[in-house]
Scaffold this active site. Structure first.
Site, mmCIF file in Angstrom:
data_model
loop_
_atom_site.group_PDB
_atom_site.id
_atom_site.type_symbol
_atom_site.label_atom_id
_atom_site.label_comp_id
_atom_site.label_asym_id
_atom_site.label_seq_id
_atom_site.Cartn_x
_atom_site.Cartn_y
_atom_site.Cartn_z
ATOM 1 C CG ASN A 1 -2.026 -1.016 1.116
ATOM 2 O OD1 ASN A 1 -2.900 -0.918 0.274
ATOM 3 N ND2 ASN A 1 -1.974 -2.031 1.967
ATOM 4 C CG ASN B 1 7.518 2.123 0.155
ATOM 5 O OD1 ASN B 1 7.659 3.166 -0.472
ATOM 6 N ND2 ASN B 1 7.665 2.053 1.464
ATOM 7 C CB ILE B 2 6.367 -1.046 -5.740
ATOM 8 C CG1 ILE B 2 4.933 -0.543 -5.920
ATOM 9 C CG2 ILE B 2 6.622 -2.271 -6.621
ATOM 10 C CD1 ILE B 2 4.661 0.018 -7.319
ATOM 11 C CB VAL B 3 9.731 -4.456 -2.128
ATOM 12 C CG1 VAL B 3 11.142 -5.020 -1.979
ATOM 13 C CG2 VAL B 3 9.333 -3.703 -0.862
ATOM 14 N N GLY C 1 -4.238 -11.986 2.318
ATOM 15 C CA GLY C 1 -3.481 -11.150 1.407
ATOM 16 C C GLY C 1 -2.303 -11.880 0.790
ATOM 17 C CG ASP D 1 0.733 -8.773 2.363
ATOM 18 O OD1 ASP D 1 -0.325 -9.431 2.252
ATOM 19 O OD2 ASP D 1 0.832 -7.773 3.091
ATOM 20 C CB THR E 1 5.706 17.508 23.268
ATOM 21 O OG1 THR E 1 5.082 18.317 24.272
ATOM 22 C CG2 THR E 1 4.639 16.982 22.323
#
Length: 253
Positions: free
Chosen positions: A9, A11-13, A105, A107, A182
């Site tokens: 969703n 990155n494209i490896v 999925g 993956d 913070t």
């Protein structure tokens, strides 16, 4: 040599694999608005910049969890290497006991296949990317289910977008779990909170299974989180590329 693409969703490896050895891997940003020609230009450039000979590819395989761009990615691969890519589809022989196996999925299928080839079950497989997933393979080698949690970056983006005074932060551990300002307090929540979440779910999974499990992690964010976990977790950032090599050769045979 084969070209392997894991379309997520965010990155494209991209991986170039020869005789089971990953000789190059890189990433492109997943963008559903790009055309096949635009993907082809980016893919070709990243390969040529890294001195990959496009004529050496014998084939390609794609795993995708972003169906709207599948057609463009397949076309881009054909344009770049002149081969029709294979698509990961269904369980690929992985045994499951899910209510609806079609919801699994690609993956997770690829990761499970690799993990089973390298480790003796039962296994917990963690993938930390856009979402954080923890899924279980029992001692029979059957994928039985797991848990899905909002990813670390998604959680931080939701926090900063819904509040007026909390800034965006980098994902790095502060010196102490007790933040004195913070920024450090937010970093503590992101890093140590995510690690504690993993430890807690792992404990509950092992209680359900009734024994200790081998724990394997992959995904772009795992490396900065799991080193703060109390469980022993094996990290493998090439897990999905190795699984694509296995599946490609299974189909070839």
């Amino acid at each position: 040599m084969i070209l392997a693409l894991d379309v997520g969703n965010t990155n494209i490896v991209i991986g170039c694999i020869e005789n089971g050895k990953i000789i190059f891997d890189g990433r492109l940003t997943t963008n559903s608005s790009k055309t096949d020609m635009e993907f082809a230009v980016m893919l070709k450039n990243i390969l040529l910049i890294n001195n990959i000979d496009l004529n050496l590819f014998e084939g390609a395989i794609i795993s995708s969890v972003v169906p709207p761009i599948n057609s463009a990615i397949k076309s881009a691969v054909r344009l770049v290497i002149g081969k029709e890519p294979m698509m990961v589809s269904g369980s690929e022989g992985l045994k499951t006991e899910l209510d609806d196996p079609s919801q699994l999925g690609n993956d997770l299928v690829v990761g499970a296949i690799t993990t089973l080839s390298e480790f003796k079950p039962p296994i917990i497989l963690i993938d930390m990317g856009t979402a954080t997933t923890l899924f279980v393979i029992d001692k029979r080698g059957v994928y039985i289910g797991g848990a899905i949690v909002p990813g670390v970056k998604i959680s931080q983006q939701a926090l900063t977008s819904a509040t007026s005074l909390l800034p965006s932060i980098s994902l790095e551990a502060p010196d102490s779990v007790i933040g004195k300002n913070t920024i450090d307090a937010m970093k503590s929540g992101a890093i140590f909170g995510s690690a504690a979440m993993l430890d807690g779910i792992i404990d509950r999974i092992e209680d359900d299974i009734g024994e200790n499990l081998t724990i394997v992690a992959t995904g772009g964010l795992s490396k900065c989180i799991i080193k703060h976990c109390r469980h022993k977790i094996i990290y493998d950032d090439k897990l999905l590329l190795k699984g694509l090599w296995i599946i490609y050769n299974n189909h070839k045979k």
